[in-house]
Write an enzyme that holds these catalytic residues in place. Structure first.
Site, short mmCIF file in Angstrom:
data_model
loop_
_atom_site.label_atom_id
_atom_site.label_comp_id
_atom_site.label_asym_id
_atom_site.label_seq_id
_atom_site.Cartn_x
_atom_site.Cartn_y
_atom_site.Cartn_z
N GLU A 162 0.84 -1.21 0.00
CA GLU A 162 0.00 0.00 0.00
C GLU A 162 0.87 1.25 0.00
OE1 GLU A 162 -3.12 -0.22 -0.62
OE2 GLU A 162 -2.96 -2.40 -0.51
N TRP A 165 1.83 1.75 -3.50
CA TRP A 165 0.73 2.40 -4.25
C TRP A 165 0.78 3.91 -4.01
CZ3 TRP A 165 -2.53 1.41 -8.05
CH2 TRP A 165 -2.88 0.09 -8.33
N TRP A 194 -21.91 12.31 -18.26
CA TRP A 194 -22.28 12.18 -16.85
C TRP A 194 -23.68 12.75 -16.64
CZ3 TRP A 194 -18.76 9.23 -14.68
CH2 TRP A 194 -17.41 9.32 -15.04
N ASN A 229 -10.75 2.03 3.32
CA ASN A 229 -10.40 1.96 1.90
C ASN A 229 -11.42 1.16 1.07
OD1 ASN A 229 -8.56 2.29 -0.42
ND2 ASN A 229 -8.36 0.07 -0.23
N TRP A 247 -16.51 11.91 -11.60
CA TRP A 247 -15.62 11.57 -10.48
C TRP A 247 -15.07 12.81 -9.79
CZ3 TRP A 247 -10.62 13.38 -11.26
CH2 TRP A 247 -10.27 13.68 -12.58
N TRP A 270 -9.94 7.96 -7.08
CA TRP A 270 -11.17 8.31 -7.81
C TRP A 270 -11.09 7.90 -9.27
CZ3 TRP A 270 -15.97 9.21 -6.54
CH2 TRP A 270 -16.23 9.49 -5.20
C1 FAD Z 1 -11.75 7.02 -3.91
C2 FAD Z 1 -10.53 6.94 -3.02
C3 FAD Z 1 -9.99 8.10 -2.49
C4 FAD Z 1 -8.84 8.04 -1.67
N1 FAD Z 1 -8.32 9.21 -1.16
C5 FAD Z 1 -7.20 9.17 -0.40
C6 FAD Z 1 -6.62 10.37 0.11
O1 FAD Z 1 -7.09 11.49 -0.13
N2 FAD Z 1 -5.51 10.25 0.90
C7 FAD Z 1 -4.94 9.04 1.18
O2 FAD Z 1 -3.94 9.00 1.91
N3 FAD Z 1 -5.46 7.90 0.68
C8 FAD Z 1 -6.56 7.92 -0.09
N4 FAD Z 1 -7.09 6.75 -0.58
C9 FAD Z 1 -6.36 5.48 -0.35
C10 FAD Z 1 -6.78 4.69 0.90
O3 FAD Z 1 -8.17 4.58 0.97
C11 FAD Z 1 -6.28 5.30 2.21
O4 FAD Z 1 -4.92 5.62 2.10
C12 FAD Z 1 -6.45 4.27 3.34
O5 FAD Z 1 -7.81 3.97 3.52
C13 FAD Z 1 -5.88 4.83 4.62
O6 FAD Z 1 -6.12 3.95 5.68
P1 FAD Z 1 -4.92 3.35 6.52
O7 FAD Z 1 -3.99 4.42 6.94
O8 FAD Z 1 -5.52 2.51 7.59
O9 FAD Z 1 -4.20 2.46 5.42
P2 FAD Z 1 -3.28 1.16 5.50
O10 FAD Z 1 -4.04 0.06 4.85
O11 FAD Z 1 -2.75 0.92 6.85
O12 FAD Z 1 -2.08 1.52 4.49
C14 FAD Z 1 -0.88 2.18 4.93
C15 FAD Z 1 -0.71 3.48 4.19
O13 FAD Z 1 -0.55 3.24 2.80
C16 FAD Z 1 -1.19 4.28 2.05
N5 FAD Z 1 -2.28 3.68 1.26
C17 FAD Z 1 -3.11 2.68 1.63
N6 FAD Z 1 -3.94 2.36 0.62
C18 FAD Z 1 -3.63 3.19 -0.39
C19 FAD Z 1 -4.14 3.36 -1.72
N7 FAD Z 1 -5.13 2.59 -2.21
N8 FAD Z 1 -3.61 4.33 -2.49
C20 FAD Z 1 -2.61 5.12 -2.04
N9 FAD Z 1 -2.08 5.01 -0.80
C21 FAD Z 1 -2.58 4.05 0.00
C22 FAD Z 1 -1.76 5.27 3.05
O14 FAD Z 1 -0.83 6.32 3.23
C23 FAD Z 1 -1.90 4.41 4.31
O15 FAD Z 1 -1.86 5.16 5.50
C24 FAD Z 1 -8.23 6.78 -1.40
C25 FAD Z 1 -8.80 5.62 -1.95
C26 FAD Z 1 -9.93 5.69 -2.75
C27 FAD Z 1 -10.51 4.43 -3.31
#
Ligand code: FAD
Length: 353
Positions: A162, A165, A194, A229, A247, A270
Site C-alpha cells: 500500500e 501504491w 455524466w 479503503n 468523479w 477516484w
Molecule cells: C476514492 C478513493 C480516495 C482516496 N483518497 C485518499 C486520500 O485522499 N488520501 C490518502 O492517503 N489515501 C486515499 N485513498 C487510499 C486509501 O483509501 C487510504 O490511504 C487508506 O484507507 C488509509 O487507511 P490506513 O492508513 O488505515 O491504510 P493502511 O491500509 O494501513 O495503508 C498504509 C498506508 O498506505 C497508504 N495507502 C493505503 N492504501 C492506499 C491506496 N489505495 N492508495 C494510495 N495510498 C494508500 C496510506 O498512506 C496508508 O496510511 C483513497 C482511496 C480511494 C478508493
C-alpha cells in the site's frame, strides 16, 4: 525553495526525502518514461529499493528524537466530526505506528478489507500531514520483522504494498501533470455523458441513498473525517457508475472532508474507481454494493454503527433492507442497481477509444 536558499546563503539547510519512499522521477522505465501501470512500477521500485537499502534509507539521525513535536490545525471541513481517533502530534503518530506494527501488522492481510474491525493502520492522516514519513513506517516494520521488506512474508508485505501504491500515485502526479489540472488520465473519457443529478449527489453526500454500505461510508466520512479503503472504493464506484456522476464531484468532496486528503492518492483512487485513470478498474466490472457489503461486513456491524436506524432489520437483510420491512427513517434505494449498472456500461461503450 530554491529561491529561498539562494537568498539565504549563510543559513545551513538540510533537506530530506520523507514524503515518499522513492522520490518521483527515480522509478522510470528502461527508456526513462514514467510508468502508468502499477505492477511493472512495483517491480522496478523494489529493485531500486533493494539496491539502495543500506544507504539513503537509513532514517537514523533524522528520525524520531531530532524532530520537534508539532501539531496540526484542523484541516478538514467537518466541524462536528470526532477527530480524536487520529494523531495530531508526531509523538502520538509514532505511538500509533508502534502499536500497529506490534499488534496488527501480522493480521493486516486477513483484516484489511473488513471495515468493522480495526485492521489497517489508520496512519494515512499522519502520513498525509507529514507527522510521519513512509520511510519511518517501512523501517519500523523492517526492525520488527528483522529483515528487509523484499524478504517480508506476504501478510506483512501486503502493508508495504500500500505504501508503494502511495508512491505510485505521487509519481503519476509528477509524470502526468494533467492529473493535477482536473483532467482524466484517459482523454477519451472526457466526453462521457455524466448525469450529475443534483438530488442524487445530495443523497450521496448525506448518506441517504438507501444503499446501506454507501450511506454508512458517507456518514463515517462526515462523522470522523476518514473512511475505510474498501468503502471508499464502493462509494466512489456507486457515485460514478450507478449514479453516473463525474468523479471530480466525489474527488472534491473527499478533499474537503478527509483528514488524509492528498491530491495524488485521492485523484488516483477516484480515477481508478471511475475507470478514467491509469491502470483503472475496467468499466464493465462494476461493484455491486450489496454483495460488497455482505462479503466485507458479514455481520453488518459497520453499517449498523453508522446507520443505527437499521438495527430493527434482521442482520441477514441489513445490506438490502428493502427486502425486509424498511424502517420509517431510512430511505428506499434512489436507484435500481441492475439497470444503473447497465446504464454506466452503455455510457462507457459509447466512448471512442
Ligand atoms: C476514492 C478513493 C480516495 C482516496 N483518497 C485518499 C486520500 O485522499 N488520501 C490518502 O492517503 N489515501 C486515499 N485513498 C487510499 C486509501 O483509501 C487510504 O490511504 C487508506 O484507507 C488509509 O487507511 P490506513 O492508513 O488505515 O491504510 P493502511 O491500509 O494501513 O495503508 C498504509 C498506508 O498506505 C497508504 N495507502 C493505503 N492504501 C492506499 C491506496 N489505495 N492508495 C494510495 N495510498 C494508500 C496510506 O498512506 C496508508 O496510511 C483513497 C482511496 C480511494 C478508493
Amino acid at each position: 525553495d530554491h529561491q529561498i536558499l539562494e537568498r539565504l546563503p549563510d543559513v545551513a539547510v538540510h533537506t530530506y526525502i520523507d514524503r515518499v519512499l522513492l522520490q518521483p522521477g527515480t522509478v522510470l522505465t528502461g527508456d526513462n518514461r514514467f510508468y502508468s501501470v502499477f505492477s511493472p512500477f512495483k517491480r522496478r521500485w523494489l529493485s531500486i529499493y533493494e539496491e539502495h537499502a543500506t544507504g539513503p534509507f537509513d532514517v537514523n539521525g533524522h528520525g524520531r528524537e531530532s524532530v520537534k513535536p508539532s501539531t496540526w490545525d484542523p484541516i478538514c471541513n467537518c466541524p462536528d466530526s470526532d477527530l480524536s481517533l487520529f494523531s495530531t502530534t508526531e509523538a502520538s503518530a509514532h505511538e500509533s505506528l508502534d502499536e500497529f506494527i506490534a499488534q496488527r501488522l501480522t493480521d493486516y492481510e486477513a483484516n484489511r478489507n473488513n471495515p468493522s474491525v480495526l485492521g489497517t493502520s489508520r496512519l494515512s492522516g499522519a502520513l498525509a500531514r507529514g507527522l510521519l514519513s513512509p520511510r519511518q513506517c517501512a523501517r519500523a516494520a523492517e526492525i520488527k520483522l528483522n529483515r528487509p521488506i523484499w524478504e517480508f512474508p506476504n501478510h506483512a508485505f501486503s502493508w508495504i504494498n500500500e505504501l508503494i501504491w502511495r508512491d505510485f500515485y505521487q509519481h503519476l502526479l509528477v509524470g502526468f501533470p494533467k492529473l493535477s489540472k482536473n483532467k482524466a488520465f484517459r482523454p477519451e473519457t472526457e466526453s462521457l455523458r455524466w448525469r450529475n443529478d443534483p438530488s442524487d449527489i445530495d443523497a450521496w453526500k448525506n448518506g441517504r441513498t438507501g444503499i446501506p454500505i454507501v450511506d454508512a461510508g458517507m456518514r463515517e466520512l462526515v462523522a470522523t473525517g476518514w473512511m475505510h479503503n474498501r468503502v471508499r472504493m464502493i462509494v466512489a464506484q456507486f457515485l460514478t457508475k450507478n449514479l453516473l456522476c463525474d468523479w471530480r464531484i466525489g474527488e472534491a468532496h473527499f478533499m474537503e472532508y478527509l483528514v488524509d486528503s492528498d491530491l495524488g492518492s485521492n485523484n488516483g483512487g477516484w480515477q481508478w474507481s471511475a475507470s478514467t485513470g491509469t491502470d483503472a478498474a475496467p468499466y464493465f466490472r462494476v461493484f455491486n454494493p450489496v454483495s460488497q457489503g455482505e462479503t466485507h461486513d458479514p455481520n453488518a456491524d459497520y453499517v449498523t454503527q453508522f446507520i443505527p436506524e437499521l438495527a430493527s432489520v434482521p442482520v441477514k437483510r441489513r445490506h438490502a433492507p428493502w427486502t425486509a420491512t424498511l424502517p420509517d427513517q431510512y430511505p428506499a434505494p434512489i436507484v435500481d442497481l441492475k439497470s444503473s449498472r447497465q446504464r454506466a456500461i452503455d455510457a462507457f461503450k459509447e466512448l471512442k477509444s
